[in-house]
Write a protein that holds these residues in place. Sequence first.
Motif, PDB file in Angstrom:
ATOM      1  N   ASN A 126      72.835  24.703  56.546  1.00  0.00           N
ATOM      2  CA  ASN A 126      72.018  23.585  57.010  1.00  0.00           C
ATOM      3  C   ASN A 126      70.917  23.257  56.004  1.00  0.00           C
ATOM      4  O   ASN A 126      70.621  22.091  55.746  1.00  0.00           O
ATOM      5  N   ILE A 127      70.318  24.330  55.455  1.00  0.00           N
ATOM      6  CA  ILE A 127      69.195  24.172  54.526  1.00  0.00           C
ATOM      7  C   ILE A 127      69.439  25.005  53.278  1.00  0.00           C
ATOM      8  O   ILE A 127      69.813  26.183  53.362  1.00  0.00           O
ATOM      9  N   ILE A 128      69.215  24.400  52.121  1.00  0.00           N
ATOM     10  CA  ILE A 128      69.176  25.142  50.863  1.00  0.00           C
ATOM     11  C   ILE A 128      67.724  25.141  50.407  1.00  0.00           C
ATOM     12  O   ILE A 128      67.125  24.073  50.224  1.00  0.00           O
ATOM     13  N   HIS A 129      67.147  26.318  50.270  1.00  0.00           N
ATOM     14  CA  HIS A 129      65.731  26.466  49.938  1.00  0.00           C
ATOM     15  C   HIS A 129      65.627  26.977  48.497  1.00  0.00           C
ATOM     16  O   HIS A 129      65.914  28.143  48.224  1.00  0.00           O
ATOM     17  N   LEU A 130      65.234  26.089  47.583  1.00  0.00           N
ATOM     18  CA  LEU A 130      65.094  26.439  46.171  1.00  0.00           C
ATOM     19  C   LEU A 130      63.683  26.971  45.910  1.00  0.00           C
ATOM     20  O   LEU A 130      62.701  26.353  46.340  1.00  0.00           O
ATOM     21  N   HIS A 131      63.604  28.093  45.198  1.00  0.00           N
ATOM     22  CA  HIS A 131      62.303  28.717  44.908  1.00  0.00           C
ATOM     23  C   HIS A 131      62.030  28.710  43.401  1.00  0.00           C
ATOM     24  O   HIS A 131      62.859  29.171  42.618  1.00  0.00           O
ATOM     25  N   SER A 132      60.863  28.185  43.028  1.00  0.00           N
ATOM     26  CA  SER A 132      60.381  28.123  41.641  1.00  0.00           C
ATOM     27  C   SER A 132      61.117  27.068  40.817  1.00  0.00           C
ATOM     28  O   SER A 132      62.239  26.669  41.130  1.00  0.00           O
ATOM     29  N   SER A 133      60.454  26.651  39.746  1.00  0.00           N
ATOM     30  CA  SER A 133      60.871  25.453  39.009  1.00  0.00           C
ATOM     31  C   SER A 133      62.228  25.564  38.326  1.00  0.00           C
ATOM     32  O   SER A 133      62.932  24.563  38.171  1.00  0.00           O
ATOM     33  N   PHE A 134      62.649  26.771  37.917  1.00  0.00           N
ATOM     34  CA  PHE A 134      63.930  26.894  37.220  1.00  0.00           C
ATOM     35  C   PHE A 134      65.124  26.712  38.158  1.00  0.00           C
ATOM     36  O   PHE A 134      66.253  26.531  37.703  1.00  0.00           O
ATOM     37  N   ALA A 135      64.887  26.760  39.466  1.00  0.00           N
ATOM     38  CA  ALA A 135      65.958  26.488  40.428  1.00  0.00           C
ATOM     39  C   ALA A 135      66.081  24.992  40.723  1.00  0.00           C
ATOM     40  O   ALA A 135      67.122  24.534  41.210  1.00  0.00           O
ATOM     41  N   LEU A 136      65.046  24.236  40.410  1.00  0.00           N
ATOM     42  CA  LEU A 136      65.021  22.815  40.750  1.00  0.00           C
ATOM     43  C   LEU A 136      66.165  21.989  40.138  1.00  0.00           C
ATOM     44  O   LEU A 136      66.710  21.109  40.821  1.00  0.00           O
ATOM     45  N   PRO A 137      66.568  22.227  38.885  1.00  0.00           N
ATOM     46  CA  PRO A 137      67.666  21.417  38.309  1.00  0.00           C
ATOM     47  C   PRO A 137      68.999  21.537  39.052  1.00  0.00           C
ATOM     48  O   PRO A 137      69.924  20.762  38.786  1.00  0.00           O
ATOM     49  N   LEU A 138      69.104  22.483  39.970  1.00  0.00           N
ATOM     50  CA  LEU A 138      70.315  22.599  40.790  1.00  0.00           C
ATOM     51  C   LEU A 138      70.467  21.446  41.778  1.00  0.00           C
ATOM     52  O   LEU A 138      71.579  21.149  42.227  1.00  0.00           O
ATOM     53  N   ALA A 139      69.370  20.811  42.129  1.00  0.00           N
ATOM     54  CA  ALA A 139      69.360  19.843  43.220  1.00  0.00           C
ATOM     55  C   ALA A 139      70.427  18.753  43.108  1.00  0.00           C
ATOM     56  O   ALA A 139      71.177  18.532  44.071  1.00  0.00           O
ATOM     57  N   PRO A 140      70.559  18.045  41.968  1.00  0.00           N
ATOM     58  CA  PRO A 140      71.582  16.982  41.914  1.00  0.00           C
ATOM     59  C   PRO A 140      73.006  17.502  42.063  1.00  0.00           C
ATOM     60  O   PRO A 140      73.849  16.848  42.687  1.00  0.00           O
ATOM     61  N   PHE A 141      73.292  18.688  41.519  1.00  0.00           N
ATOM     62  CA  PHE A 141      74.643  19.268  41.634  1.00  0.00           C
ATOM     63  C   PHE A 141      74.954  19.642  43.083  1.00  0.00           C
ATOM     64  O   PHE A 141      76.058  19.403  43.582  1.00  0.00           O
ATOM     65  N   LEU A 142      73.965  20.219  43.757  1.00  0.00           N
ATOM     66  CA  LEU A 142      74.163  20.609  45.153  1.00  0.00           C
ATOM     67  C   LEU A 142      74.348  19.382  46.043  1.00  0.00           C
ATOM     68  O   LEU A 142      75.187  19.375  46.944  1.00  0.00           O
ATOM     69  N   LYS A 143      73.577  18.345  45.779  1.00  0.00           N
ATOM     70  CA  LYS A 143      73.727  17.106  46.551  1.00  0.00           C
ATOM     71  C   LYS A 143      75.123  16.511  46.365  1.00  0.00           C
ATOM     72  O   LYS A 143      75.736  16.000  47.309  1.00  0.00           O
ATOM     73  N   PHE A 144      75.621  16.584  45.140  1.00  0.00           N
ATOM     74  CA  PHE A 144      76.946  16.019  44.846  1.00  0.00           C
ATOM     75  C   PHE A 144      78.055  16.800  45.557  1.00  0.00           C
ATOM     76  O   PHE A 144      78.885  16.232  46.260  1.00  0.00           O
TER      77      PHE A 144
END
Length: 362
Positions: free
Chosen positions: A86-104
């Motif tokens: 239901n929720i993906i919780h990204l921690h710290s800035s180096f995890a942030l670039p995952l966001a577009p791939f996960l959304k796709f």
Amino acid sequence: MVPILSKSKKTILHITETLTGGVATVVTQLSEFDGCSYLIGPESQAKDVSSFSGDRFWFKHKSRSVLALLRCYFLAVKVSVSLKPNIIHLHSSFALPLAPFLKFFLFFYKSKILYQPHGVFYDPDVPRAKAKIVFIKMLERFFCVFIDGIVCISEHEAMAVTKLHGFKKTHLLRNAVAPSNVKYSSKGRVGYLFVGRLDEQKGIDILTEFWSKKIPDEILTVVGSTVRGGVEVAESNNIKYLGWVGAAELDLLYSKAKAVIVPSRWEGFGLVVIEAFRNGTPVIASNKGALPELVGHEKTGYILDFNTFEVGLLRSISNINNLEGVFEDLSIACLDEYQSKYTLSKYLISYECLIDCFVDKK
């Protein structure tokens, strides 16, 4: 092997490239959330989250590198697609670039993505090159297009995030700590305490220099050591350096101190403040970062102007040592502040409300 999920419980997948610092504490606490919790993190730091309540997935990580990041990203996409949380919780800035791939890859499953920076690069109190700040802000603004919510640990951090991303994505979730295992007493308190890294941010250099020259009759106990980019600290008979100590010993040190001193040059939250409060120990802190929103001046301690910290420190110590009833009043107020705001139960209720707000969105 990916576990079978409960259909009735919300599922949260925490993803982090590093577990050092406060990240390990936060993900462990959040795993107590009434749902199914999962974690993706570096195998080399697995011991830091040994109490995590849920399944864990590890990627190889000897040091921070492009290869380690790619391993993290590949595993994150693979596990996310399998779990469909239901929720993906990204921690710290180096995890942030995952966001577009996960959304796709999760487009049809409507998983929501939260991002928790654990301290923003563009904190106004942190001395950084302007060009770097502009560049990081550009990157973060792009990646946060794919983020549903940004979790901030203090009003100070939330203000910086809001200026960049707006109010709609910004959510406040202050940290919490477990209760003390030491029986409370206001009697027999001796000396003062500093807890933290021995680096520029924490202000330990100005504290020890001043203490060694101007406060000869009080012991300052220093818990912590240099992690990276350390500063010179003064050596003196009235300053005791213990290095890092275990949780039980630290709890005892908090309970025996007259006050904890936090002379930070910048601070996104200040976990030592609420660790002190749970033991009824007042805090003498600088006016930087989130510290003024945690410490009530002359209520749970003292907030001092960083530029004249030494003058204020002398006055605060004199009040605690010499004015009748001052320590006792501050101490009781600290216990009340902890119970009213910073218990784990309240923290988890706040997190559940945050999760519900996203899961229930159509």
